[in-house]
Each structure stands twice: as structure tokens, then as C-alpha cells.
Design a protein around this motif. Sequence first.
Motif, short mmCIF file in Angstrom:
data_model
loop_
_atom_site.label_atom_id
_atom_site.label_comp_id
_atom_site.label_asym_id
_atom_site.label_seq_id
_atom_site.Cartn_x
_atom_site.Cartn_y
_atom_site.Cartn_z
N ASN A 37 45.24 40.61 42.54
CA ASN A 37 43.93 40.30 41.94
C ASN A 37 44.04 39.73 40.54
O ASN A 37 43.05 39.69 39.80
N VAL A 38 45.23 39.27 40.14
CA VAL A 38 45.45 38.84 38.77
C VAL A 38 44.45 37.77 38.33
O VAL A 38 43.86 37.87 37.23
N GLU A 39 44.22 36.75 39.14
CA GLU A 39 43.34 35.67 38.70
C GLU A 39 41.89 36.12 38.63
O GLU A 39 41.15 35.71 37.73
N LYS A 40 41.49 36.98 39.53
CA LYS A 40 40.13 37.52 39.52
C LYS A 40 39.89 38.36 38.27
O LYS A 40 38.84 38.28 37.63
N ILE A 41 40.87 39.16 37.91
CA ILE A 41 40.76 40.04 36.74
C ILE A 41 40.69 39.22 35.45
O ILE A 41 39.87 39.48 34.57
#
Length: 324
Positions: A37-41
Amino acid sequence: MATLNLFSVFIIYFAIVLRFVNSQGLEVGFYKKTCPNVEKIVKKAVVDYVSIAPTLAAPLLRMHFHDCFVRGCDGSVLLNSTKSNQAEKDAIANLSLRGFQVIDAAKSALEKQCLGVVSCADILALVARDAVSLINGPTWQVPLGRRDGRVSILSEATTNLPTPFDNFTTLKTRFGSLGLSVKDLVVLSGGHTLGVSHCFSFGSRMYNFTGKGDMDPNMDQKYIAQLKTKCKPNDVTTTVEMDPGSFKTFDTDYYNLVSKRRGLFVSDATLLTNKQTKDYVLAQLSSRGSTFFEDFGVSMVNMGKIGVLTDKSGEIRKKCAFIN
């Protein structure tokens, strides 16, 4: 002495080659297993701040640019000074950078979900992309896998960063030494569609261009008259919009300004002195910027590969302002 010089040249060449080989360690989806979820976070952190203060987009974009041009894209521009060393952040060119709280917010949120996994350098690359996208600019896939550097030196930022006073030859040399093309140069200059500049960055063009109290003949004289109403001689505090009327929106107006000799900096005006860069400026005008957004994404990816640390080099910082 000749042997020593030859050896030094070889070492420098090897270091440059090694840096670009390392860039091949980057890949889109690098964290798909370790932090999916890195890009979402990261995007949530950007939205939380930039949606409230759109003027943060410009310094966040500049922050990534200024990071990559000094020691490569290793997050060194985020480091605070220590008692024994002044950091890149303290260089005059970096004093106007803002938005470090966005990086810190993203890092804090990521550490809660993926402890010790995502580098600050990668966060900065994602934040720059998301900040541009949020203000009606392009988006692009960001190859990830950078690790954080442990060194940040003020003098290196002073020496290595392009300046508003650079002519084409100097810019081409600076960009070329890092593996960037002339097209990358003119495309990334389009980032000047965002943000503001202090008067001292272009004041000599209005008041003392050649040291004789004259004006720069390569700048529209009517525009100079307008700027003089805002910027007085030796003004170090006043700021002016780089793209008047739309400095909070990512668009192609910058090239229109350059074509009319209304770019604020010598480095803007110099784009008209080279055939390749001039042709690009005029092509964006005639096509209403039909390729600029796509080109910008490509050049940002190219820039994001400069001097990266991968594999076991560097570290993953716990906090972006401090080495572990």
C-alpha cells in the motif's frame, strides 16, 4: 603526474558508470510484497497537505530535483545539519524549500504499516509525482527501490545545483554529467510553471545585467517595467510568480512565457539560444502542449535514476531528517 591524472579520470569514470548501473535496480512495484500500500499511503499524505495548501506542490517538486542533482536521488536533501556538518538543506538554493512535513507524515504512516521498509528517497520521488498530479499535472509510474544516503554536505549543493544564472552551455554540462539529455533539460525546465521566485534570482536582469546599470536585452522590456514595480534594486525578500496567473497549476503556460522573452531567469531565456530547446518551446506552443505532460513524466523518471543507492548500499532511515 600524468599517470596519476589518468588514474583519477578512470576512477571518476568508473564511479559515474557504477551510479547508472545501480539505477537498474529500480523497478515499478518494488514494494508489492513488502509494503503493497506504499503508493496509497504516500498519496494520502500529499492530498492531506496539498489540497489545503496548493503552493506546496512547487517546493515539493523542487525538493526531489534538488535532491537528485547533488548526490543522486538518495534523500540527502532531507537530512538536518549536525554539530560538525552543515547539510544540503542549509544551502541558499534550498532555504526556500517547504513541505518537509509532508515527507515526515508519509514516512510516519508507512513505518506503522511497513516498519523499516520504504526509504525516504522513494517517498520523495512519489511525493513529487503526486503533488504535480494533484494540481492538474501529469502522473507517471515511479520506479522504486532507492535507499537513503548517509551524507549531506552544504558545499556540494552550492556547487552542483543548476542556478537561475546558468547559460545553455553550463546547463547542458550539468545535466549531461548526470546522464540527462538536452530534451530532459528543456522538459524539466517546464517545472517553472509552478511556484514563485525571489527578486534577487533575476534582479540583475532588470538593474545591472553587465555591471553597467543596464537591463538584459534578452528579456521583454515591457515585462521588465512591470517587474520593477514589484522588485526594487537589491530586494532580497519580495517574491514574484514564475508563471503569472497560474502559478498554482501545472500547465504549459511556461513555454508561452519563454517564447515571449518573459521567463524570469537567464536559464529560462537561454532555452531560445539553442535550436533543439527552442524548437521544443515552439512545438509546445503550436500543439498547445500536446506532448509536454507525457514528456515530463519520462524526464522525471530519467532524473529519478540519478546516482541511486540500491541493494545493500545506504540505509532505510527511521526518520527522514536523521541518519540511523
